[in-house]
Design a protein around this motif. Structure first.
Motif, PDB file in Angstrom:
ATOM      1  N   ARG A 192       0.858  -1.193   0.000  1.00 19.53           N
ATOM      2  CA  ARG A 192       0.000   0.000   0.000  1.00 19.53           C
ATOM      3  C   ARG A 192       0.892   1.240   0.000  1.00 19.53           C
ATOM      4  NH1 ARG A 192      -1.398   0.684   6.322  1.00 19.53           N
ATOM      5  NH2 ARG A 192       0.471  -0.332   7.082  1.00 19.53           N
ATOM      6  N   ILE A 193       0.328   2.344  -0.437  1.00 17.45           N
ATOM      7  CA  ILE A 193       1.064   3.614  -0.410  1.00 17.45           C
ATOM      8  C   ILE A 193       0.702   4.315   0.889  1.00 17.45           C
ATOM      9  CG2 ILE A 193       1.527   5.792  -1.606  1.00 17.45           C
ATOM     10  CD1 ILE A 193       0.272   4.603  -4.120  1.00 17.45           C
ATOM     11  N   LYS A 194       1.707   4.699   1.626  1.00 16.56           N
ATOM     12  CA  LYS A 194       1.443   5.371   2.896  1.00 16.56           C
ATOM     13  C   LYS A 194       2.642   6.230   3.260  1.00 16.56           C
ATOM     14  CE  LYS A 194      -0.135   4.142   7.509  1.00 16.56           C
ATOM     15  NZ  LYS A 194      -1.567   4.388   7.529  1.00 16.56           N
ATOM     16  N   ARG A 195       2.446   7.541   3.193  1.00 19.35           N
ATOM     17  CA  ARG A 195       3.560   8.424   3.565  1.00 19.35           C
ATOM     18  C   ARG A 195       3.561   8.564   5.080  1.00 19.35           C
ATOM     19  NH1 ARG A 195       1.969   9.378  -1.281  1.00 19.35           N
ATOM     20  NH2 ARG A 195       3.488   9.910  -2.904  1.00 19.35           N
ATOM     21  N   CYS A 196       4.486   7.894   5.666  1.00 21.15           N
ATOM     22  CA  CYS A 196       4.516   7.850   7.125  1.00 21.15           C
ATOM     23  C   CYS A 196       5.946   7.593   7.556  1.00 21.15           C
ATOM     24  CB  CYS A 196       3.592   6.720   7.594  1.00 21.15           C
ATOM     25  SG  CYS A 196       3.325   6.704   9.349  1.00 21.15           S
ATOM     26  N   HIS A 197       6.407   8.375   8.515  1.00 18.61           N
ATOM     27  CA  HIS A 197       7.784   8.224   8.991  1.00 18.61           C
ATOM     28  C   HIS A 197       7.928   6.893   9.727  1.00 18.61           C
ATOM     29  CE1 HIS A 197      11.696   9.963   9.975  1.00 18.61           C
ATOM     30  NE2 HIS A 197      11.569   9.349  11.140  1.00 18.61           N
ATOM     31  N   HIS A 198       8.937   6.117   9.324  1.00 15.48           N
ATOM     32  CA  HIS A 198       9.167   4.818   9.959  1.00 15.48           C
ATOM     33  C   HIS A 198      10.271   4.963  10.988  1.00 15.48           C
ATOM     34  CE1 HIS A 198      10.429   0.635  10.454  1.00 15.48           C
ATOM     35  NE2 HIS A 198       9.277   0.271   9.917  1.00 15.48           N
ATOM     36  N   HIS A 199      10.093   4.300  12.144  1.00 14.78           N
ATOM     37  CA  HIS A 199      11.062   4.483  13.230  1.00 14.78           C
ATOM     38  C   HIS A 199      12.452   3.967  12.907  1.00 14.78           C
ATOM     39  CE1 HIS A 199      10.775   0.225  14.705  1.00 14.78           C
ATOM     40  NE2 HIS A 199       9.658   0.319  14.027  1.00 14.78           N
ATOM     41  N   ARG A 200      12.593   3.167  11.858  1.00 13.30           N
ATOM     42  CA  ARG A 200      13.934   2.716  11.467  1.00 13.30           C
ATOM     43  C   ARG A 200      14.337   3.192  10.076  1.00 13.30           C
ATOM     44  NH1 ARG A 200      16.524  -1.407  13.984  1.00 13.30           N
ATOM     45  NH2 ARG A 200      17.259  -2.284  12.032  1.00 13.30           N
ATOM     46  N   THR A 201      13.404   3.179   9.138  1.00 13.94           N
ATOM     47  CA  THR A 201      13.797   3.522   7.762  1.00 13.94           C
ATOM     48  C   THR A 201      13.463   4.980   7.420  1.00 13.94           C
ATOM     49  OG1 THR A 201      11.693   2.675   6.913  1.00 13.94           O
ATOM     50  CG2 THR A 201      13.544   1.143   6.934  1.00 13.94           C
ATOM     51  N   GLY A 202      12.960   5.705   8.405  1.00 11.20           N
ATOM     52  CA  GLY A 202      12.695   7.130   8.191  1.00 11.20           C
ATOM     53  C   GLY A 202      11.692   7.347   7.073  1.00 11.20           C
ATOM     54  N   ASP A 203      12.075   8.218   6.110  1.00 11.19           N
ATOM     55  CA  ASP A 203      11.148   8.523   5.008  1.00 11.19           C
ATOM     56  C   ASP A 203      11.594   7.879   3.703  1.00 11.19           C
ATOM     57  OD1 ASP A 203       9.423  10.180   6.583  1.00 11.19           O
ATOM     58  OD2 ASP A 203      11.082  11.617   6.633  1.00 11.19           O
ATOM     59  N   GLU A 204      12.425   6.838   3.835  1.00  7.23           N
ATOM     60  CA  GLU A 204      12.963   6.183   2.649  1.00  7.23           C
ATOM     61  C   GLU A 204      11.860   5.533   1.812  1.00  7.23           C
ATOM     62  OE1 GLU A 204      16.013   3.491   3.875  1.00  7.23           O
ATOM     63  OE2 GLU A 204      16.165   2.618   1.836  1.00  7.23           O
ATOM     64  N   TRP A 205      10.843   4.995   2.480  1.00  2.62           N
ATOM     65  CA  TRP A 205       9.796   4.289   1.758  1.00  2.62           C
ATOM     66  C   TRP A 205       8.459   4.998   1.916  1.00  2.62           C
ATOM     67  CZ3 TRP A 205      10.777  -0.147  -1.107  1.00  2.62           C
ATOM     68  CH2 TRP A 205      12.073  -0.690  -0.935  1.00  2.62           C
ATOM     69  N   CYS A 206       7.691   4.989   0.810  1.00  2.00           N
ATOM     70  CA  CYS A 206       6.315   5.463   0.957  1.00  2.00           C
ATOM     71  C   CYS A 206       5.341   4.343   0.600  1.00  2.00           C
ATOM     72  CB  CYS A 206       6.051   6.712   0.124  1.00  2.00           C
ATOM     73  SG  CYS A 206       6.111   6.393  -1.630  1.00  2.00           S
ATOM     74  N   ILE A 207       5.889   3.153   0.307  1.00  2.00           N
ATOM     75  CA  ILE A 207       5.026   1.979   0.175  1.00  2.00           C
ATOM     76  C   ILE A 207       5.470   0.982   1.248  1.00  2.00           C
ATOM     77  CG2 ILE A 207       4.490   2.202  -2.294  1.00  2.00           C
ATOM     78  CD1 ILE A 207       6.660   0.075  -2.829  1.00  2.00           C
ATOM     79  N   TYR A 208       4.515   0.328   1.843  1.00  2.00           N
ATOM     80  CA  TYR A 208       4.828  -0.653   2.884  1.00  2.00           C
ATOM     81  C   TYR A 208       4.140  -1.974   2.589  1.00  2.00           C
ATOM     82  CZ  TYR A 208       6.885   3.162   5.528  1.00  2.00           C
ATOM     83  OH  TYR A 208       7.684   4.205   5.915  1.00  2.00           O
ATOM     84  N   PRO A 209       4.864  -3.089   2.818  1.00  2.00           N
ATOM     85  CA  PRO A 209       4.269  -4.413   2.554  1.00  2.00           C
ATOM     86  C   PRO A 209       3.206  -4.737   3.593  1.00  2.00           C
ATOM     87  CG  PRO A 209       6.411  -4.657   3.620  1.00  2.00           C
ATOM     88  CD  PRO A 209       6.220  -3.191   3.370  1.00  2.00           C
ATOM     89  N   MET A 210       2.226  -5.530   3.193  1.00  8.91           N
ATOM     90  CA  MET A 210       1.180  -5.964   4.123  1.00  8.91           C
ATOM     91  C   MET A 210       1.635  -7.235   4.832  1.00  8.91           C
ATOM     92  SD  MET A 210      -1.125  -3.680   3.676  1.00  8.91           S
ATOM     93  CE  MET A 210      -2.650  -4.299   4.386  1.00  8.91           C
ATOM     94  N   TYR A 211       1.055  -7.431   5.997  1.00  8.73           N
ATOM     95  CA  TYR A 211       1.414  -8.555   6.854  1.00  8.73           C
ATOM     96  C   TYR A 211       1.370  -9.896   6.124  1.00  8.73           C
ATOM     97  CZ  TYR A 211       1.297 -11.774  10.732  1.00  8.73           C
ATOM     98  OH  TYR A 211       1.576 -12.816  11.575  1.00  8.73           O
TER      99      TYR A 211
END
Ligand code: ATP
Ligand code: MG
Length: 571
Positions: A192-211
């Motif tokens: 999915r596309i989700k612009r959200c700061h990740h606690h480890r990868t920061g803003d490197e990704w704006c897509i995240y895999p689903m469980y």
């Protein structure tokens, strides 16, 4: 504790042994896969005991893996807290992994699925997708974007990654079967596309895999042989197998085995519910001693071995059940009975004055710290004219079978003398403010005249020894017995975003779950202890010094009461 050594075969062990015998695997590797969006609760201990227990039993290893694929609610404090909790329980993980370290690899595997014609970019809105998914009784409808070419899919997916499209406008879906009777197999979303700061990868990704994509593939990458999880994942198993199989390249695909979740009476065991209570200040924090989290249990004074012993006694069942919270309390009592030094504390003090004891006279009494363990030593307490006893240990008009103090009645003060109530002092409302007693000077415990028996023995504290303290008494947070049995529903994506009551949260909060007593009196050794030290307060229960203590004001948590035979009779 002989019980922890128990080796009775459970159904998971049977599966594992079957796999080792058939040669499907020649070793065992498990993993514990928390999402770092909250602290661990006692339900997780069941999973931990199984994951680490199976690995240990078969000479294998267990990894700790953070499934950190939902950046919105995840945080480093939870990553660190979870590690501390697992260490506290004494489990030692082999490799430490973060799903986020594998984002590049997962992205490549998703592209492979596209190349194999097994994934596509869908432009439908979330509402359209929901509508077209069908129901339990009606099949789904194919997306109009389902048959895009591989090239177009690869291009769109790359542009999703590059941030060319707004959040939620497109997803990558696995191409499985829109008419499968298992709704989860109807082309599940895998990115999915989700612009959200990740606690480890920061803003490197704006897509995240689903469980459902990340979890099985991650297991396979780590070389997990047995992926053990709670029963709500049973219907995900075909999807799990599909993902590993179609990602390809894994000669020994992991086997998922499900077990029943732990449910406890009057306890919520779902991070989302617990988080809701923290965020809405129903409790003081994740470590509020009423919470079923490990941070809270540790603070309250539960020993780690009691928590593990509890899970051993619960056992590994395939079917869901609700375990009585009293069993956990019994395990805590068992663990502390032998190890906690004894001491005296008066929680609701009532003044007691001895008429025939000279003002200023002090009798120093030696008390054992543990009745069964002389090696735990002794301490000295002072017996004087002015003392305190428990308000509940006195009745002006005693009811039948009340063997404590009452006008004209005799009791022994623990380790000291027999006293007799001669008179009382009342305030203007008729409440007893002081008890006046005579003391039998020949009855000192350990002396020749000590044989005389009286029915009641009370704990007490001399005014010379009494140090003021606060004591916090806890009861279950939830009123409703049925709450625990309600399986938490899976969070929808929208729900992840807000802090309103999660779906299914209907808990009735117990208004008396915390009672704070401020005027308590404790012995000096108890007052001077360190945060985390545990005692049995005679006749009361087990108590632990709280981290809120200051030198001026020691604070104690009641870990668990002793079984009180009188309170039982009253009911
Ligand atoms: P949430 O409560 O927010 O749904 P969760 O409790 O499922 O989250 P995870 O971090 O996903 O938390 O869980 C890690 C592991 O612990 C999973 O393998 C899950 O199956 C297991 N687990 C969680 N709760 C329980 C429980 N009550 N009993 C047994 N195992 C549990
Ligand atoms: Mg979960």
């Amino acid at each position: 504790m002989a019980d922890t050594e128990r080796t009775a075969q459970n159904f998971i062990e049977e599966f594992v042994e079957e796999d080792l015998a058939s040669g499907r695997f020649d070793h065992v590797r498990t993993r514990f896969p928390p999402e770092p969006n909250g602290y661990l609760h006692i339900g997780h201990v069941k999973a931990l005991c199984i994951d680490f227990g199976i690995a240990q039993k078969y000479g294998g290893k267990c990894n700790l893996r953070f499934d950190d694929t939902n950046p919105a609610k995840e945080d480093t404090v939870f990553v660190e807290g979870i590690q501390r909790d697992i260490e506290w329980l004494g489990f030692k993980w082999d490799k430490l992994h973060f799903a986020s370290d594998f984002f590049p690899r997962l992205y490549e595997i998703a592209k492979d699925l596209i190349r194999k014609g097994l994934a596509y970019v869908d432009d439908q809105s979330p509402e359209e997708m929901r509508k077209n998914r069908g129901t339990l009784t009606a099949p789904g409808v194919d997306s109009p974007y389902r048959n895009r070419s591989v090239e177009e899919n690869l291009d769109l997916f790359e542009r999703m990654k590059n941030g060319e499209f707004p959040d939620g406008s497109r997803v990558l879906r696995a191409k499985i079967d829109m008419s499968s009777p298992n709704v989860l197999m109807r082309d599940p979303t895998i990115y999915r596309i989700k612009r959200c700061h990740h606690h480890r990868t920061g803003d490197e990704w704006c897509i995240y895999p689903m469980y459902d994509f990340q979890h099985p593939i991650q297991d396979a990458i780590e070389g997990v042989t047995h992926s053990l999880c709670s029963l709500e994942y049973e219907i995900h198993r075909p999807l799990y197998d599909w993902m590993v199989h179609n990602a390809g390249g894994f000669d020994q695909p992991p086997r998922q085995i499900e077990f029943a979740r732990l449910n406890l009476t009057r306890t919520l065991l779902s991070k989302r519910y617990l988080r809701y209570m923290v965020e809405n200040h129903i409790v003081s924090g994740w470590d509020d001693p009423r919470m079923p989290t490990l941070v809270a249990m540790r603070r309250r004074g539960y020993p780690a071995e009691a928590v593990k012993d509890f899970l051993v006694r619960v056992g590994v069942a395939k079917a869901d059940s609700v375990v009585d919270g009293a069993l956990l309390e019994a395990c805590v009592r068992d663990a502390l009975g032998d190890s906690a030094p004894r001491g005296m504390a008066v929680l609701k003090p009532l003044k007691l004055t001895l008429s025939n004891w000279e003002e200023g006279k002090v009798d120093v009494i030696t008390m054992e710290n543990h009745p069964d363990h002389p090696e735990m030593g002794t301490r000295e307490v002072r017996f004087t004219k002015h003392l305190f006893i428990e308000q509940d240990d006195f009745m002006l008009e005693p009811v039948k079978k009340f063997f404590r103090l009452a006008p004209g009645k005799e009791v022994r003060l623990k380790g000291a003398y027999i006293i007799k109530c001669e008179d009382v002092v009342l305030d203007e409302n008729g409440n007893v403010t002081e008890v006046l007693c005579s003391v039998d000077l020949s009855s000192r415990s350990g002396s020749e005249g000590a044989d005389r028996k009286v029915k009641g023995t009370l704990h007490w504290i001399s005014e010379l020894d009494a140090v003021k303290a606060e004591v916090r008494l806890y009861e279950p947070l939830i009123l409703d017995e049925d709450q625990a049995a309600e399986a938490p529903e899976e969070a929808s994506e929208e729900e992840e975003e807000n802090t309103s009551a999660p779906k299914g949260f209907s808990a009735k909060i117990n208004p008396d779950s915390l009672v704070t007593l401020t005027g308590c009196m404790v012995e000096p050794v108890i007052a001077a202890s360190s945060a985390g030290d545990r005692f049995q307060f005679l006749r009361q229960g087990y108590f632990c010094k709280d981290q809120d203590s200051t030198p001026e004001k020691p604070v104690f948590n009641r870990i668990v009461p002793l079984k009180d035979s009188w309170a039982k009779q009253k009911q």
